[in-house]
Design a protein around this motif. Structure first.
Motif, PDB file in Angstrom:
ATOM      1  N   MET A   1       0.831  -1.195   0.000  1.00  0.00           N
ATOM      2  CA  MET A   1       0.000   0.000   0.000  1.00  0.00           C
ATOM      3  C   MET A   1       0.877   1.260   0.000  1.00  0.00           C
ATOM      4  N   LEU A   2       1.931   1.279   0.860  1.00  0.00           N
ATOM      5  CA  LEU A   2       2.812   2.438   0.908  1.00  0.00           C
ATOM      6  C   LEU A   2       3.549   2.617  -0.409  1.00  0.00           C
ATOM      7  N   THR A   3       3.871   1.474  -1.061  1.00  0.00           N
ATOM      8  CA  THR A   3       4.534   1.550  -2.368  1.00  0.00           C
ATOM      9  C   THR A   3       3.618   2.200  -3.398  1.00  0.00           C
ATOM     10  N   ALA A   4       2.333   1.864  -3.333  1.00  0.00           N
ATOM     11  CA  ALA A   4       1.374   2.452  -4.273  1.00  0.00           C
ATOM     12  C   ALA A   4       1.286   3.967  -4.086  1.00  0.00           C
ATOM     13  N   PHE A   5       1.264   4.425  -2.823  1.00  0.00           N
ATOM     14  CA  PHE A   5       1.199   5.864  -2.575  1.00  0.00           C
ATOM     15  C   PHE A   5       2.484   6.554  -3.032  1.00  0.00           C
ATOM     16  N   ALA A   6       3.633   5.904  -2.806  1.00  0.00           N
ATOM     17  CA  ALA A   6       4.904   6.502  -3.236  1.00  0.00           C
ATOM     18  C   ALA A   6       4.949   6.638  -4.759  1.00  0.00           C
ATOM     19  N   ARG A   7       4.496   5.618  -5.463  1.00  0.00           N
ATOM     20  CA  ARG A   7       4.461   5.676  -6.926  1.00  0.00           C
ATOM     21  C   ARG A   7       3.448   6.705  -7.412  1.00  0.00           C
ATOM     22  N   ALA A   8       2.349   6.860  -6.666  1.00  0.00           N
ATOM     23  CA  ALA A   8       1.326   7.835  -7.060  1.00  0.00           C
ATOM     24  C   ALA A   8       1.869   9.258  -6.977  1.00  0.00           C
ATOM     25  N   PHE A   9       2.667   9.546  -5.934  1.00  0.00           N
ATOM     26  CA  PHE A   9       3.216  10.893  -5.797  1.00  0.00           C
ATOM     27  C   PHE A   9       4.279  11.185  -6.851  1.00  0.00           C
ATOM     28  N   LYS A  10       4.831  10.147  -7.476  1.00  0.00           N
ATOM     29  CA  LYS A  10       5.803  10.362  -8.548  1.00  0.00           C
ATOM     30  C   LYS A  10       5.124  10.633  -9.889  1.00  0.00           C
ATOM     31  N   THR A  11       3.819  10.375  -9.967  1.00  0.00           N
ATOM     32  CA  THR A  11       3.060  10.618 -11.190  1.00  0.00           C
ATOM     33  C   THR A  11       2.376  11.979 -11.079  1.00  0.00           C
ATOM     34  N   PRO A  12       2.665  12.933 -11.964  1.00  0.00           N
ATOM     35  CA  PRO A  12       2.137  14.306 -11.819  1.00  0.00           C
ATOM     36  C   PRO A  12       0.624  14.379 -11.683  1.00  0.00           C
ATOM     37  N   ASP A  13      -0.098  13.640 -12.518  1.00  0.00           N
ATOM     38  CA  ASP A  13      -1.553  13.705 -12.491  1.00  0.00           C
ATOM     39  C   ASP A  13      -2.100  13.188 -11.158  1.00  0.00           C
ATOM     40  N   LEU A  14      -1.603  12.031 -10.706  1.00  0.00           N
ATOM     41  CA  LEU A  14      -2.078  11.464  -9.445  1.00  0.00           C
ATOM     42  C   LEU A  14      -1.624  12.305  -8.251  1.00  0.00           C
ATOM     43  N   ARG A  15      -0.421  12.887  -8.345  1.00  0.00           N
ATOM     44  CA  ARG A  15       0.047  13.743  -7.263  1.00  0.00           C
ATOM     45  C   ARG A  15      -0.872  14.949  -7.093  1.00  0.00           C
ATOM     46  N   LYS A  16      -1.319  15.519  -8.204  1.00  0.00           N
ATOM     47  CA  LYS A  16      -2.241  16.662  -8.145  1.00  0.00           C
ATOM     48  C   LYS A  16      -3.562  16.256  -7.487  1.00  0.00           C
ATOM     49  N   LYS A  17      -4.068  15.067  -7.825  1.00  0.00           N
ATOM     50  CA  LYS A  17      -5.318  14.594  -7.226  1.00  0.00           C
ATOM     51  C   LYS A  17      -5.165  14.349  -5.728  1.00  0.00           C
ATOM     52  N   LEU A  18      -4.050  13.718  -5.336  1.00  0.00           N
ATOM     53  CA  LEU A  18      -3.838  13.429  -3.924  1.00  0.00           C
ATOM     54  C   LEU A  18      -3.672  14.713  -3.113  1.00  0.00           C
ATOM     55  N   LEU A  19      -2.941  15.693  -3.648  1.00  0.00           N
ATOM     56  CA  LEU A  19      -2.779  16.969  -2.945  1.00  0.00           C
ATOM     57  C   LEU A  19      -4.106  17.713  -2.837  1.00  0.00           C
ATOM     58  N   PHE A  20      -4.946  17.585  -3.867  1.00  0.00           N
ATOM     59  CA  PHE A  20      -6.277  18.203  -3.816  1.00  0.00           C
ATOM     60  C   PHE A  20      -7.113  17.582  -2.698  1.00  0.00           C
ATOM     61  N   VAL A  21      -7.054  16.246  -2.580  1.00  0.00           N
ATOM     62  CA  VAL A  21      -7.788  15.556  -1.509  1.00  0.00           C
ATOM     63  C   VAL A  21      -7.268  15.992  -0.147  1.00  0.00           C
ATOM     64  N   LEU A  22      -5.954  16.103   0.002  1.00  0.00           N
ATOM     65  CA  LEU A  22      -5.385  16.543   1.279  1.00  0.00           C
ATOM     66  C   LEU A  22      -5.827  17.959   1.628  1.00  0.00           C
ATOM     67  N   GLY A  23      -5.926  18.836   0.625  1.00  0.00           N
ATOM     68  CA  GLY A  23      -6.409  20.191   0.868  1.00  0.00           C
ATOM     69  C   GLY A  23      -7.843  20.212   1.349  1.00  0.00           C
TER      70      GLY A  23
END
Length: 437
Positions: A1-23
């Motif tokens: 699971m942590l690997t999936a999140f780490a890979r997601a933050f390396k992908t620009p599109d997914l990183r933008k979505k995750l940061l939006f959710v955190l906001g």
């Protein structure tokens, strides 16, 4: 699971979505700390300390609001009105033909039902907000608090209406934030906000167990609770992923010069087909008798019996009633959400059949038989998981909303699994190499 999140933050599109959710999560938690105009913040905090935070009749709703209910903030009602409205609309879909027809219309019908859910959410928010303000005004929100009559210093009609409007607007904003997460973020927004509300109370609840413990300065109880929580998470993940796969074969058909069908698939029937809904139903209904007695202030024999058996939550009558209601609602909810006749008719329409079972009515009877067989272990599992807070109440002197209680663990594990699956699916789409490398 942590690997999936780490890979997601390396992908620009997914990183933008995750940061939006955190906001959105930050905004949601800030709103859960802003008090409603007209309340005395110091009096509320004093009553919270005397009542030991989450204890009381409003513990379930307080858990779903992330502790905002008892603090009487603008997000005090949280996501609960939307959950209630969604469940009501889902139940009415089976009863009202118009709603059933809308459900079958596809995306346009679903959008219409969603609109009805929003209207009903606002109506329920007004009703629940009025009830909360009336409860706080009468002192019943914290009955043992010495300053419960100072929570709302000015109880004029203008102040009361302002408080109800602020809570209703807060619920509408929470609903909007959830829809923003669904549209522009990752996962289901309402489920994500529910996840955050429950997880927000974990650190405080665990630390209270450590402070009230006696073994090795409280660390003994703390370690035991953590170990119990990990074991429960493993059990919930195992059962939530368990399913009975009924094989389905589609006959090959020739339409013009093209061949259709001839494929094999399966119908996944989960062991816990009802999810957490039976626990919410049973908890909500069991709160009603004690709530009525508290509001009426009756001293009759029936009222005393209710106060003795349905307030503390550790009485054998309460435990048995709670367990039986969960089992009943598990069968009830599965019966209204899964229609074997409809599934059998759809299979027959498209040339599908279960190997060894004739199409039509025999298929529906077979699906109903299998569903009843797997619902029994699912309902018993829900009942046992939901009784964990009662056991914790005796062993660790915890409050009603033990951090690793049944409802909280079911929601957190379910939302977590679904979110991780969606992240992995989007990662697979981004890194799909195709046939040519």
């Amino acid at each position: 699971m942590l690997t999936a999140f780490a890979r997601a933050f390396k992908t620009p599109d997914l990183r933008k979505k995750l940061l939006f959710v955190l906001g959105i999560i930050v905004i949601y938690r800030l709103g859960a700390q802003v008090p409603v105009p007209g309340t005395d913040y110091q009096a509320v905090q004093q009553c919270m300390d005397e009542a030991n935070a989450n204890q009381g009749l409003f513990g379930l709703v307080n858990m779903f609001s992330g502790g905002a209910l008892l603090q009487i903030t603008i997000f005090a009602l949280g996501i609960m009105p939307y959950i209630t409205a969604s469940i009501i609309l889902q139940l009415l879909t089976v009863v009202i033909p118009r709603l059933e027809a809308l459900k079958k219309e596809g995306q346009s019908g679903t959008a219409k039902i969603t609109q009805y859910t929003r209207y009903l959410t606002v109506a329920l928010a007004i009703l629940q907000g009025t009830g909360l303000v009336a409860t706080a005004r009468s002192g019943s929100l914290f009955p043992q608090c010495q300053v419960n009559d100072q929570i709302i210093p000015d109880d004029s009609i203008f102040i009361i209406i302002t408080m109800v409007i602020c809570m209703t607007a807060g619920t509408a904003m929470v609903m909007w934030l959830g829809e923003l997460i669904t549209d522009r973020g990752i996962g289901n927004g309402m489920s994500m906000l529910m996840f955050i509300s429950i997880a927000a109370g974990f650190p405080g609840a665990l630390w209270n167990i450590k402070q009230s413990g006696k073994i090795i300065d409280g660390w003994g109880e703390f370690i035991v609770v953590i170990a119990l929580g990990l074991a429960m998470v493993g059990l919930v993940v195992f059962v939530e992923q368990a399913q009975r796969r009924i094989p389905v074969q589609y006959a090959k058909r020739m339409i013009g010069r093209r061949s259709y069908g001839g494929t094999s698939t399966y119908i996944p029937l989960k062991v816990n087909q009802a999810g957490v809904i039976p626990v919410i139903f049973a908890s909500s209904l069991l709160y009603i008798p004690a709530l009525v007695v508290q509001f009426t202030g009756s001293n009759s024999g029936a009222a005393q019996w209710v106060e003795k058996n349905f307030v503390t939550g550790d009485h054998p009558v309460y435990i048995l009633t709670y367990f039986l209601m969960i089992v009943f609602f598990a069968f009830f909810y599965v019966a209204i959400t899964f229609n074997p006749e409809e599934v059998a008719d759809n299979m027959k329409k498209y040339g599908g059949f279960i190997p060894g079972i004739r199409a039509g009515r025999p298929t529906a009877e077979y699906l109903s038989y299998v569903l009843n067989r797997i619902t029994w272990p699912g309902s018993l599992y829900l009942g046992l998981i939901a009784l964990v807070p009662t056991v914790a109440l005796v062993l660790f002197n915890a409050n009603q909303n033990f951090p690793f209680g049944g409802t909280s663990i079911l929601i957190i594990v379910g939302v977590g699994l679904e979110t991780v699956k969606q992240i992995e699916s989007k990662l697979q789409q981004h890194h799909y190499e195709g046939f040519l490398r």
